[in-house]
Design a protein around this motif. Structure first.
Motif, PDB file in Angstrom:
ATOM      1  N   UNK A  70       4.674 -14.519   8.036  1.00  0.00           N
ATOM      2  CA  UNK A  70       5.604 -15.185   7.122  1.00  0.00           C
ATOM      3  C   UNK A  70       6.541 -16.083   7.911  1.00  0.00           C
ATOM      4  N   UNK A  98      -2.577  -5.646  -0.863  1.00  0.00           N
ATOM      5  CA  UNK A  98      -3.227  -4.711   0.056  1.00  0.00           C
ATOM      6  C   UNK A  98      -2.653  -3.298  -0.119  1.00  0.00           C
ATOM      7  N   UNK A 126       5.248  -9.840   8.310  1.00  0.00           N
ATOM      8  CA  UNK A 126       6.562 -10.446   8.520  1.00  0.00           C
ATOM      9  C   UNK A 126       6.498 -11.554   9.560  1.00  0.00           C
ATOM     10  N   UNK A 127       5.775 -11.287  10.644  1.00  0.00           N
ATOM     11  CA  UNK A 127       5.629 -12.306  11.676  1.00  0.00           C
ATOM     12  C   UNK A 127       4.887 -13.524  11.131  1.00  0.00           C
ATOM     13  N   UNK A 186      -7.896 -10.970  -3.221  1.00  0.00           N
ATOM     14  CA  UNK A 186      -7.994 -11.077  -1.758  1.00  0.00           C
ATOM     15  C   UNK A 186      -9.091 -12.048  -1.358  1.00  0.00           C
ATOM     16  N   UNK A 245       3.142  -4.408   7.370  1.00  0.00           N
ATOM     17  CA  UNK A 245       4.400  -5.053   7.001  1.00  0.00           C
ATOM     18  C   UNK A 245       4.969  -5.865   8.165  1.00  0.00           C
ATOM     19  N   UNK A 267      10.483 -10.710  17.205  1.00  0.00           N
ATOM     20  CA  UNK A 267       9.494 -11.335  16.336  1.00  0.00           C
ATOM     21  C   UNK A 267      10.103 -12.541  15.629  1.00  0.00           C
ATOM     22  N   UNK A 297       8.238  -1.096  10.980  1.00  0.00           N
ATOM     23  CA  UNK A 297       8.824  -2.338  11.485  1.00  0.00           C
ATOM     24  C   UNK A 297      10.108  -2.059  12.270  1.00  0.00           C
ATOM     25  N   UNK A 348      13.925 -13.587  11.720  1.00  0.00           N
ATOM     26  CA  UNK A 348      12.898 -13.586  10.686  1.00  0.00           C
ATOM     27  C   UNK A 348      13.434 -14.095   9.351  1.00  0.00           C
TER      28      UNK A 348
END
Lengths: 393, 368
Positions: free
Chosen positions: A353, A369, A350-351, B17, A346, B180, A338, B114
């Protein structure tokens, strides 16, 4: 005699042991329940009910590298899979290269040649004592981003185009005869397996084990080469057409394009983990007692034979368990991607999320996972460890 | 035994899952949660969220906790003396001035794009003023409420002058750096898909990484809010080599954000912003506010400065709340010019961010 058995239950060791277990279990479960309950109520208060419904919604963002088709109109669930596959790709390649490099350096470390020995020690000491994140940033901004710009890109033979947009190298494009060739490869594989089986039998019968792996590999490669030539002669079409990269507009097209992020992550992980693997290998080899080597030499085995037939099989038993944890470390360390912009699990999670605000759900999925990936790796390594365990006859 | 455990573990995880991917799991989960709420009536986490609780908590603590950007010159950054400065930071000061009569009773929390909504949701910060775009999804699903917009922005694209890129279509096959967790990341994907342009996003978490990679030539272009591009251009190695294209990809209304559930707090933040607008509309600034307060006969000005009408008490504040904002921080024009206007390296024209009197979009409801 019978009287002696009637110890009151509160002094019976077995009963007390059971009670202790039950109390511990109850306390643990209660604690976990408390944490869970606290989280759920806190979330509910803010109107955030846990739900995995968001996985079916349109993601809306692009991912630069994807092993399966993906674009902005794919779902969040698919984005998760893309990230997972990127993590798996870099982990598997990393494990393979780190093992090769680690074994080479580990053996170099034991060399009696002063220079080789010291070089290996220097490498191990430097790399092991630098944080991986520093190493990754170094590879990314210090190496791959410092390559020439696309306009001044370097052309290596191939042609391989090297620039700070990554490395584009020639690759094969499947043609109409590709599926026939796959069958030929299958035949080659079966033949190689038969060679393996026969040679092992001969080895066991005569007590002189031939180079089984070498001959099997040669068989496979031989069939593959013959099949290729055969297809060119009889079908006038090689199974793979060369796909050469060239610069077109703002980017390279064709061939296999490796991004600087991917290369930096892979290099960082490989060089870092290899230093640890080298030490594991060295420890394993040194654990084989000197008497074993002397006995082998006394039987007339040469240096290479001694290593292949006596030292290495015994060292492997010591090497495999710590090697497993190095593999797990590598896979988990890949989440540092990241920081250099590689879209691994990850990073993508994160994106997701961020766009959905589903912190708990995304984290649970991500943890599951990584956990299953680690469990599968360690299950495989345990199976392998059991297989090579010293069998007393 | 060990192997069985492994198998069980893997099965369990695969099960989780699969369940996660099935829609029924989500509904069941939601139902289960509902039951919990009804039967337990939970007392909740460590941060208050009901009406009036945020203001009470802030007053008890003695200072405001404001989530800001620390990497965006002009909007939120740390200066050479180690102080937070910028347009967004000034609005944090304005809120503190309105509550405490002291603009410096603020603790700043630097947040990445983020992290910001999680920090807000969990109650780590009282208010988020970090060039955050107001969208429907964020307003509803993130448990957030967007107060009045303080800056009307649009998404732009910056490229190297010598690249010859003039319009969106020239970006065919380009690598584009983007942060992001931003709306710009989504807008970029939308616009490129709409125009059928193939491109590769290069995504980083921190603004410093985005512009660092762009500066090293990793990307042909970098995209973000135009104000941010102007601001970050000054931090590149050779700012003159870069040009911001005359393209606007999206609407980006930026403003303060609060948690849902405390309407009083939401009102306070809204009216703090409106007070800065009103100050400009009435021609009151930090230099003349004392003189006007002493001499004014204008009823609107009197209400605004707390001389009549008890406007502050209706918000749960003291009546001189707006006076404190203007006195210690300034009206909107002062805040804008100090951080972004002429004399700063950015020199951004007011454009949409002008008072409605001058043809802009800033329009405060009446304080009465």
């Amino acid at each position: 005699m019978m009287k002696q058995a009637s110890v009151p239950f509160w002094r019976d060791e077995r009963v007390l042991a059971w009670i202790a277990q039950i109390v511990f279990l109850v306390v643990t479960v209660a604690f976990l329940w408390y944490l869970y309950h606290n989280m759920i109520t806190a979330l509910a208060e803010r109107g955030l009910l846990p739900s995995f419904h968001f996985l079916k919604l349109t993601a809306g963002f692009d991912i630069s590298q994807h092993l399966i088709p993906y674009d902005r109109s794919s779902t969040y669930g698919r984005a998760f899979i893309v990230g997972t596959l990127n993590t798996i790709e870099v982990s598997i390649l990393g494990i393979i290269f780190a093992t090769i490099l680690g074994i080479i350096i580990g053996v170099m470390r034991l060399s009696t040649n002063w220079l080789i020995n010291k070089l290996a020690s220097l490498y191990i000491e430097i790399i092991r004592n630098v944080p991986l994140l520093v190493l990754l940033v170094f590879w990314y901004t210090g190496v791959f981003l410092q390559l020439p710009r696309l306009k001044e890109a370097k052309f290596l033979p191939g042609p391989t185009i090297v620039s700070n947009r990554g490395i584009a190298m020639p690759w094969g494009k499947p043609t109409s005869t590709w599926h026939i060739y796959l069958y030929i490869l299958l035949v080659g594989f079966i033949l190689a397996a038969i060679v393996w089986w026969r040679l092992t039998l001969i080895g066991k019968r005569t007590g002189r084990m031939p180079l089984v792996s070498l001959w099997s590999t040669l068989t496979f490669l031989g069939v593959a080469a013959l099949g290729w030539i055969g297809l060119v002669i009889f079908a006038h079409q090689a199974p793979l057409a060369p796909d050469l990269p060239k610069i077109q507009g703002l980017s390279t097209v064709g061939g296999l394009e490796l991004s600087p992020e991917f290369l930096a992550l892979l290099s960082g992980l490989v060089f870092y983990t290899a230093a640890f693997i080298a030490e594991v290998v060295r420890a394993g080899i040194q654990s084989v007692s000197k008497g074993q080597v002397e006995a082998a030499r006394a039987l007339g085995l040469n240096g290479f034979q001694t290593f292949r037939l006596v030292v290495f099989p015994q060292a492997l038993r010591v090497i495999v368990p710590p090697l497993t944890s190095q593999y797990l470390n590598l896979a988990k360390n890949s989440s540092l991607a990241v920081f250099i912009g590689f879209p691994d699990l990850y990073s993508v999670a994160g994106t997701i999320h961020n766009q959905t605000g589903r912190a708990v759900e995304v984290t649970v999925l991500m943890m599951s996972i990584y956990l299953s990936f680690s469990l599968i790796t360690s299950a495989f390594m345990n199976w392998y460890n059991k297989k090579i365990r010293f069998v007393e006859r | 035994m060990k192997r069985t455990l492994y198998l069980l573990g893997i099965l369990l995880i695969v099960g989780v899952l699969l369940a996660a991917c099935g829609s029924s799991a989500g509904q069941n989960g939601a139902q289960a949660v509902k039951t919990v709420i009804v039967t337990v009536q939970a007392k909740g986490g460590n941060t208050p969220s009901g009406f009036g609780t945020t203001l009470k908590a802030v007053k008890e603590r003695g200072h405001l906790i404001c989530g800001v950007n620390s990497e965006l010159p002009g909007f939120g950054y740390v200066d050479q003396q180690g102080n937070y400065k910028g347009f967004d930071v000034d609005f944090c000061h304005a809120v503190a001035a309105a509550i405490f009569g002291d603009p410096n009773k603020v603790e700043f929390r630097p947040l990445t794009a983020k992290e910001r909504f999680t920090a807000l949701q969990t109650g780590e910060i009282d208010v988020l003023i970090r060039n955050t775009t107001w969208t429907l999804t964020r307003d509803t699903e993130l448990g957030a409420n967007f107060a009045a917009t303080t800056f009307y922005d649009g998404q732009g694209i910056m490229v190297r002058k010598d690249s010859g890129i003039k319009k969106l279509e020239d970006l065919q096959g380009a690598k584009i750096c983007v942060a992001t967790g931003t709306t710009t990341e989504l807008n970029l994907a939308d616009q490129m898909a709409a125009h059928g342009i193939k491109y590769t996003p290069v995504v980083f978490e921190k603004a410093d990484q985005v512009y660092g990679a762009y500066d090293e030539g990793r990307c042909d272009a970098v995209t973000s809010d135009k104000s941010q591009l102007v601001s970050r251009r000054t931090t590149l190695k050779n700012p003159k080599d870069h040009v911001i294209l005359d393209i606007t990809l999206s609407k980006e209304p930026l403003g303060p954000v609060v948690r849902q559930g405390d309407d009083q707090w939401f009102d306070i933040i809204n009216w703090v912003v409106f007070a800065t607008f009103t100050g400009e509309e009435l021609g009151i600034n930090s230099k003349n506010v004392d003189k006007i307060k002493a001499t004014t006969q204008n009823p609107n000005v009197k209400k605004f400065l707390g001389l009549e009408g008890e406007m502050g008490q209706k918000l749960g504040l003291s009546d001189d709340w707006a006076y404190n904002i203007i006195k210690y921080v300034g009206n909107y024009a002062e805040i804008y010019n100090r951080n972004l206007g002429p004399g700063t390296p950015f020199d951004l024209p007011r454009g949409l961010n002008n008072s409605w009197i001058n043809g802009g979009l800033l329009y405060a409801p009446p304080i009465r």
